[in-house]
Enzyme design. Structure first.
Site, PDB file in Angstrom:
ATOM      1  N   ARG A 161       0.848  -1.186   0.000  1.00 24.14           N
ATOM      2  CA  ARG A 161       0.000   0.000   0.000  1.00 24.14           C
ATOM      3  C   ARG A 161       0.886   1.239   0.000  1.00 24.14           C
ATOM      4  NH1 ARG A 161      -3.170  -2.923  -1.580  1.00 24.14           N
ATOM      5  NH2 ARG A 161      -5.277  -3.435  -0.860  1.00 24.14           N
ATOM      6  N   HIS A 218       0.184  -0.306  -9.797  1.00 23.35           N
ATOM      7  CA  HIS A 218      -0.602  -1.192  -8.927  1.00 23.35           C
ATOM      8  C   HIS A 218      -1.038  -2.445  -9.684  1.00 23.35           C
ATOM      9  CE1 HIS A 218      -3.100  -0.989  -5.007  1.00 23.35           C
ATOM     10  NE2 HIS A 218      -2.848  -2.244  -5.326  1.00 23.35           N
ATOM     11  N   GLU A 224      -2.252   7.627  -5.281  1.00 23.26           N
ATOM     12  CA  GLU A 224      -2.482   7.009  -6.591  1.00 23.26           C
ATOM     13  C   GLU A 224      -3.919   7.106  -7.073  1.00 23.26           C
ATOM     14  OE1 GLU A 224      -3.235   2.312  -6.023  1.00 23.26           O
ATOM     15  OE2 GLU A 224      -1.289   2.988  -5.315  1.00 23.26           O
ATOM     16  N   ASP A 241       5.084  -0.281  -6.703  1.00 27.52           N
ATOM     17  CA  ASP A 241       3.880  -0.628  -7.461  1.00 27.52           C
ATOM     18  C   ASP A 241       2.682   0.128  -6.916  1.00 27.52           C
ATOM     19  OD1 ASP A 241       2.481  -2.206  -9.479  1.00 27.52           O
ATOM     20  OD2 ASP A 241       1.567  -3.277  -7.800  1.00 27.52           O
TER      21      ASP A 241
END
Length: 331
Positions: free
Chosen positions: A233, A294, A262, A257
């Site tokens: 996260r 992600h 985001e 990632d």
């Protein structure tokens, strides 16, 4: 009954339709659920959302006013949902508590290897027929000390792969995982793990206690050439502090990632727009940083498990059942 599914990726759509085939109709939308799109759910008793959905008080009230009674989130995390307001409104909430941990662990290692060996830079160069090796030197993974922050299912898978590379494993978690101990992992304090690890990977959930777990102080405790990987996260890392650490010439590589801001960016095409997030823009200028959108969970195996679990969650709601996926049960 027709279910409205928000934030559906093109590769995900046929898997969702297959999971609900013979059960319910499903209408898939590319747009994520947020204040501007919540009204589209009017008349839909069940809504399915992606991890990028914004389920704050205002959105939940719009959904409830439109007749929605159940939200089936297609992810493990649910920090984007105001569960208190959802309970007040009588909304049933379910998530997917389990899917292939190998998908995320393998991708975390993909990031680590790509960052270490400068794969993105090398690929960009060779496309331009520039075959120099300047700036592409990495390190052997074999012999590294690898710190695994969070040793649940995903952390365990990451450790198993690391063991195969011939690394020394350090772990930090609220409870020790016997499977990780069998791999030779030594549990230690977070401070010691950060100071001793050549490669650090994050696999803990985002909770109030883990928000900015990797802050400026934690970053300073890392080795100057350490590699940091986050496929869990975004809020686990203080991105502003990370930028300052990189500006100071510290860290050998960073693979992300996820990003704490985001929402509204990841999973969308912003290539023709001006991105106003100065922190993200600055972060992506560093040559040793690799950012992906992600996608760690995004394998056919994992997504199939996610959508099938989502379909079962809907069936449980309609039949008054609850399971380990139920966050707020039906009244």
């Amino acid at each position: 009954m027709e279910i409205l599914a928000y934030g559906v990726q093109a590769d995900e759509k046929p898997l969702i339709e297959l999971a609900f085939e013979g059960r319910h109709g499903v209408h898939c939308l590319e747009v994520c659920l947020d204040p501007d799109t919540a009204s589209l759910a009017a008349g839909h008793e069940v809504v399915s959302t992606s991890v990028n959905a914004r389920l704050d008080a205002a959105v939940l009230r719009t959904l409830a006013a439109g007749g929605t009674r159940m939200i089936a989130q297609r992810s493990t995390g649910f920090n984007n949902i105001d569960l208190g307001v959802a309970a007040e409104l009588g909304l049933t909430i379910a998530r997917v508590s389990y899917y292939s941990p190998h998908a995320v662990a393998e991708f975390a290692w993909t990031l680590a290897l790509a960052v270490n060996r400068r794969i993105a830079r090398a690929a960009n160069r060779t496309r331009e027929f520039d075959f120099r090796l300047d700036g592409l030197m990495g390190q052997d993974i074999h012999g590294m000390t690898v710190g695994v922050v969070g040793t649940g299912k995903i952390g365990e898978c990451f450790a198993r792969i690391g063991s195969g590379f011939g690394t020394t494993l350090l772990g930090w978690d609220v409870a020790e995982n016997p499977a990780c101990l069998d791999l030779g992992m030594k549990y230690t304090s977070l401070d010691h793990l950060l100071a001793e690890s050549d490669l650090i990977t994050l696999h803990v959930p985002l909770l109030p206690d883990t928000h900015h777990l990797i802050d400026g102080s934690a970053l300073q405790r890392m080795k100057p050439e350490a590699i940091l990987i986050n496929s869990s996260r975004g809020g686990l890392v203080d991105t502003a502090a990370l930028v300052e650490t990189l500006r100071a010439g510290r860290l050998g590589g960073v693979g992300l990632d996820v990003y704490e801001e985001e929402t509204g960016l990841f999973s969308f095409d912003k290539s023709l727009e001006v991105v106003t997030d100065d922190t993200l823009a600055r972060l992506m200028t560093f040559p040793q940083v690799l950012v992906t959108s992600h996608q760690a969970y995004f394998t056919r195996t994992a997504v199939t498990q996610i959508v099938e679990a989502t379909a079962r969650n809907v069936d449980d709601f309609l039949n008054g059942r609850r399971s380990e996926n139920t966050l707020i049960p039906r009244d």
